[in-house]
Design an enzyme around this catalytic site. Sequence first.
Site, PDB file in Angstrom:
ATOM      1  N   ASP A  95     -51.414 -66.551  37.346  1.00 24.97           N
ATOM      2  CA  ASP A  95     -51.469 -67.992  37.066  1.00 24.97           C
ATOM      3  C   ASP A  95     -50.545 -68.805  37.966  1.00 24.97           C
ATOM      4  O   ASP A  95     -50.571 -70.041  37.932  1.00 24.97           O
ATOM      5  CB  ASP A  95     -51.227 -68.294  35.591  1.00 24.97           C
ATOM      6  N   GLU A 136     -52.136 -60.885  33.815  1.00 30.99           N
ATOM      7  CA  GLU A 136     -52.826 -62.094  33.337  1.00 30.99           C
ATOM      8  C   GLU A 136     -54.164 -62.363  34.013  1.00 30.99           C
ATOM      9  O   GLU A 136     -54.638 -63.508  34.040  1.00 30.99           O
ATOM     10  CB  GLU A 136     -51.914 -63.326  33.439  1.00 30.99           C
ATOM     11  N   ASP A 147     -47.710 -62.813  38.282  1.00 29.03           N
ATOM     12  CA  ASP A 147     -48.625 -63.405  37.312  1.00 29.03           C
ATOM     13  C   ASP A 147     -49.625 -64.252  38.091  1.00 29.03           C
ATOM     14  O   ASP A 147     -49.233 -65.200  38.784  1.00 29.03           O
ATOM     15  CB  ASP A 147     -47.838 -64.267  36.315  1.00 29.03           C
ATOM     16  N   HIS A 201     -45.727 -63.031  25.396  1.00 27.65           N
ATOM     17  CA  HIS A 201     -45.884 -63.015  26.857  1.00 27.65           C
ATOM     18  C   HIS A 201     -45.065 -64.130  27.510  1.00 27.65           C
ATOM     19  O   HIS A 201     -44.916 -64.131  28.737  1.00 27.65           O
ATOM     20  CB  HIS A 201     -47.365 -63.091  27.263  1.00 27.65           C
ATOM     21  N   HIS A 210     -48.305 -60.718  30.165  1.00 25.98           N
ATOM     22  CA  HIS A 210     -46.995 -60.489  30.770  1.00 25.98           C
ATOM     23  C   HIS A 210     -45.967 -59.893  29.810  1.00 25.98           C
ATOM     24  O   HIS A 210     -44.852 -59.583  30.227  1.00 25.98           O
ATOM     25  CB  HIS A 210     -46.455 -61.798  31.369  1.00 25.98           C
ATOM     26  N   HIS A 230     -44.771 -70.058  34.817  1.00 22.51           N
ATOM     27  CA  HIS A 230     -43.877 -70.240  33.676  1.00 22.51           C
ATOM     28  C   HIS A 230     -42.572 -69.482  33.879  1.00 22.51           C
ATOM     29  O   HIS A 230     -42.502 -68.541  34.694  1.00 22.51           O
ATOM     30  CB  HIS A 230     -44.570 -69.759  32.399  1.00 22.51           C
ATOM     31  N   ASP A 264     -44.566 -66.760  39.030  1.00 20.21           N
ATOM     32  CA  ASP A 264     -45.121 -67.213  37.752  1.00 20.21           C
ATOM     33  C   ASP A 264     -45.063 -68.727  37.664  1.00 20.21           C
ATOM     34  O   ASP A 264     -44.100 -69.356  38.104  1.00 20.21           O
ATOM     35  CB  ASP A 264     -44.305 -66.611  36.595  1.00 20.21           C
ATOM     36  N   ASP A 307     -41.093 -67.741  31.453  1.00 20.40           N
ATOM     37  CA  ASP A 307     -41.102 -66.548  30.585  1.00 20.40           C
ATOM     38  C   ASP A 307     -39.704 -66.247  30.056  1.00 20.40           C
ATOM     39  O   ASP A 307     -39.302 -65.085  29.932  1.00 20.40           O
ATOM     40  CB  ASP A 307     -41.668 -65.330  31.330  1.00 20.40           C
TER      41      ASP A 307
END
Length: 300
Positions: free
Chosen positions: A229, A272, A227, A140, A100, A125, A123, A127
């Site tokens: 994830d 990702e 993303d 990332h 990312h 996360h 996402d 980020d």
Amino acid sequence: MQKKVIRIIGVPIDLGADRRGVDMGPSAIRYAGLNARLKGLGWKVEDYGNLEVPVPETREIKDKRLKYLEEIVTINERLHLIVSEAIKEGVVPLILGGDHSLGIGTLAGLALSEKSFGLIWFDTHGDYNSLDTTESGNIHGMPLAVANGIGAPELTSIGGVKKKLREENTVIIGAREMDPQEKELLRKSKITVFTMRDIDQVGMTEVVKQGIKIASQGTDGIHISFDLDVIDPEEAPGVGTPVAGGITYREAHLAMELLADSGRISSMDVVEVNPILDNHNKTAKLAVGLICSAFGEQIF
């Protein structure tokens, strides 16, 4: 969304993360049939190929707080020019990652164009780390903060404009794992964060509708940064940083279908995907399906 040209840009970068493998993401997504599926939906597809990215073994980490900083700056400097050119030509840029950290170049390129954009960031996360808050030194985990002018000057200066996004038009969807200082920084910002609890409580439909409304106010279009994830590892095992308890297969498709219905998508990146950790390219196939849902594929 009027169907026109999608320009695919591969960025096989895994310098922004500790775990190897996401550099093969663009190839895995293409191998899963992306180009043919998009053409089948009536889009003209221009595949730009992949940017040249060095492998970590050929480079040294000079600062453990900002790993591979010079290399990541160089790659994102190139990427932002390519993205900006696509927007100016009226082409839809579709960036395939890679980790990312490529979001730094993507958002810088969008900011460089004359169009204003809202941002929806799918996402696990936030980020939203920086040199001062990172626990890993992995870039990332920093692209959203960098785009908001927070972080190392080498990163925030890409594109010549320090602040690339409008906080009030920026939405994170699906968050479920963030560092303590990262949470505090996001709380102080005007960025809207919908966590997994929000999705559990009100449903994906309501979250995405609110997200579209926020990202659309006073903007020319919406950039989607996805993303993989954000999806539960049971559905998407081949990702760089899997975390249990993510959104489901159908919630992910529903989100993309609602965004397609809005007609507001102007660009997208998908990041990702890690084929090393995947099961028979399952995650890359899911990525292709989600991209196609975002660009108009319907069940009926």
